[in-house]
Motif scaffolding. Structure first.
Motif, PDB file in Angstrom:
ATOM      1  N   SER A  40       0.838  -1.198   0.000  1.00 22.09           N
ATOM      2  CA  SER A  40       0.000   0.000   0.000  1.00 22.09           C
ATOM      3  C   SER A  40       0.872   1.246   0.000  1.00 22.09           C
ATOM      4  O   SER A  40       2.063   1.172   0.352  1.00 22.09           O
ATOM      5  CB  SER A  40      -0.909   0.017   1.238  1.00 22.09           C
ATOM      6  N   PRO A  41       0.289   2.388  -0.349  1.00 17.88           N
ATOM      7  CA  PRO A  41       1.058   3.631  -0.287  1.00 17.88           C
ATOM      8  C   PRO A  41       1.579   3.931   1.127  1.00 17.88           C
ATOM      9  O   PRO A  41       2.692   4.438   1.278  1.00 17.88           O
ATOM     10  CB  PRO A  41       0.063   4.698  -0.745  1.00 17.88           C
ATOM     11  N   GLU A  42       0.808   3.598   2.141  1.00 17.85           N
ATOM     12  CA  GLU A  42       1.256   3.848   3.525  1.00 17.85           C
ATOM     13  C   GLU A  42       2.432   2.940   3.885  1.00 17.85           C
ATOM     14  O   GLU A  42       3.405   3.382   4.500  1.00 17.85           O
ATOM     15  CB  GLU A  42       0.105   3.660   4.516  1.00 17.85           C
ATOM     16  N   HIS A  43       2.362   1.684   3.507  1.00 20.72           N
ATOM     17  CA  HIS A  43       3.502   0.779   3.714  1.00 20.72           C
ATOM     18  C   HIS A  43       4.730   1.324   2.983  1.00 20.72           C
ATOM     19  O   HIS A  43       5.839   1.324   3.529  1.00 20.72           O
ATOM     20  CB  HIS A  43       3.188  -0.628   3.193  1.00 20.72           C
ATOM     21  N   ALA A  44       4.531   1.773   1.735  1.00 23.07           N
ATOM     22  CA  ALA A  44       5.648   2.296   0.944  1.00 23.07           C
ATOM     23  C   ALA A  44       6.272   3.509   1.622  1.00 23.07           C
ATOM     24  O   ALA A  44       7.496   3.654   1.634  1.00 23.07           O
ATOM     25  CB  ALA A  44       5.168   2.648  -0.460  1.00 23.07           C
ATOM     26  N   ARG A  45       5.454   4.365   2.198  1.00 18.25           N
ATOM     27  CA  ARG A  45       5.975   5.561   2.869  1.00 18.25           C
ATOM     28  C   ARG A  45       6.744   5.198   4.129  1.00 18.25           C
ATOM     29  O   ARG A  45       7.863   5.653   4.340  1.00 18.25           O
ATOM     30  CB  ARG A  45       4.816   6.515   3.216  1.00 18.25           C
ATOM     31  N   VAL A  46       6.171   4.348   4.963  1.00 18.17           N
ATOM     32  CA  VAL A  46       6.755   4.037   6.271  1.00 18.17           C
ATOM     33  C   VAL A  46       7.981   3.133   6.145  1.00 18.17           C
ATOM     34  O   VAL A  46       8.940   3.279   6.908  1.00 18.17           O
ATOM     35  CB  VAL A  46       5.680   3.397   7.189  1.00 18.17           C
ATOM     36  N   LEU A  47       7.970   2.208   5.198  1.00 23.02           N
ATOM     37  CA  LEU A  47       9.064   1.249   5.045  1.00 23.02           C
ATOM     38  C   LEU A  47      10.004   1.597   3.894  1.00 23.02           C
ATOM     39  O   LEU A  47      10.839   0.775   3.506  1.00 23.02           O
ATOM     40  CB  LEU A  47       8.491  -0.158   4.836  1.00 23.02           C
ATOM     41  N   ALA A  48       9.899   2.811   3.363  1.00 19.85           N
ATOM     42  CA  ALA A  48      10.681   3.234   2.201  1.00 19.85           C
ATOM     43  C   ALA A  48      12.167   2.935   2.378  1.00 19.85           C
ATOM     44  O   ALA A  48      12.708   2.994   3.485  1.00 19.85           O
ATOM     45  CB  ALA A  48      10.475   4.726   1.950  1.00 19.85           C
ATOM     46  N   ARG A  49      12.800   2.618   1.282  1.00 19.50           N
ATOM     47  CA  ARG A  49      14.219   2.272   1.293  1.00 19.50           C
ATOM     48  C   ARG A  49      15.107   3.423   1.745  1.00 19.50           C
ATOM     49  O   ARG A  49      16.206   3.196   2.226  1.00 19.50           O
ATOM     50  CB  ARG A  49      14.647   1.782  -0.086  1.00 19.50           C
ATOM     51  N   ASP A  50      14.632   4.665   1.608  1.00 18.51           N
ATOM     52  CA  ASP A  50      15.445   5.798   2.064  1.00 18.51           C
ATOM     53  C   ASP A  50      15.295   6.068   3.563  1.00 18.51           C
ATOM     54  O   ASP A  50      15.958   6.937   4.109  1.00 18.51           O
ATOM     55  CB  ASP A  50      15.148   7.061   1.249  1.00 18.51           C
ATOM     56  N   ARG A  51      14.442   5.305   4.235  1.00 22.12           N
ATOM     57  CA  ARG A  51      14.297   5.393   5.699  1.00 22.12           C
ATOM     58  C   ARG A  51      15.186   4.361   6.360  1.00 22.12           C
ATOM     59  O   ARG A  51      15.168   3.186   5.996  1.00 22.12           O
ATOM     60  CB  ARG A  51      12.848   5.100   6.125  1.00 22.12           C
ATOM     61  N   LEU A  52      15.953   4.811   7.331  1.00 25.43           N
ATOM     62  CA  LEU A  52      16.808   3.899   8.078  1.00 25.43           C
ATOM     63  C   LEU A  52      15.945   3.127   9.073  1.00 25.43           C
ATOM     64  O   LEU A  52      15.319   3.725   9.951  1.00 25.43           O
ATOM     65  CB  LEU A  52      17.900   4.674   8.809  1.00 25.43           C
ATOM     66  N   LEU A  53      15.874   1.825   8.898  1.00 22.48           N
ATOM     67  CA  LEU A  53      15.120   0.956   9.797  1.00 22.48           C
ATOM     68  C   LEU A  53      15.995  -0.212  10.207  1.00 22.48           C
ATOM     69  O   LEU A  53      16.817  -0.696   9.435  1.00 22.48           O
ATOM     70  CB  LEU A  53      13.857   0.411   9.129  1.00 22.48           C
TER      71      LEU A  53
END
Length: 83
Positions: A40-53
């Protein structure tokens, strides 16, 4: 194979406590993240590759290259979380 996904801290606030995912074997933690990003778009935003997780496999910190087996638990969380 079936994977249980758990979210913590700000990821949990955005996506909830967790969910289950069906993914083809063989798979890595990175493959799980990519499959979730496609959900989903929300998953894409929260788990985006440019976010350090950070990630964990069966409650042990791991790299995204770690192999995932059927019934595994994968967790995602920001690098710093509070008590």
């Amino acid at each position: 194979m079936n994977i249980r996904v758990r979210y913590f801290a700000s990821v949990r606030e955005a996506l909830g406590a967790g969910e289950t995912l069906q993914i083809d074997a063989p798979a890595t933690v990175g493959d799980v993240r990519d499959a979730l990003i496609a959900r989903s778009p929300e998953h894409a935003r929260v788990l985006a590759r440019d976010r350090l997780l950070r990630s964990a496999l069966d409650q042990v910190l791991c790299a995204e290259s770690a192999a995932v087996g059927d019934g595994a638990e994968v967790g995602f969380f920001p690098p710093v979380t509070g008590g």
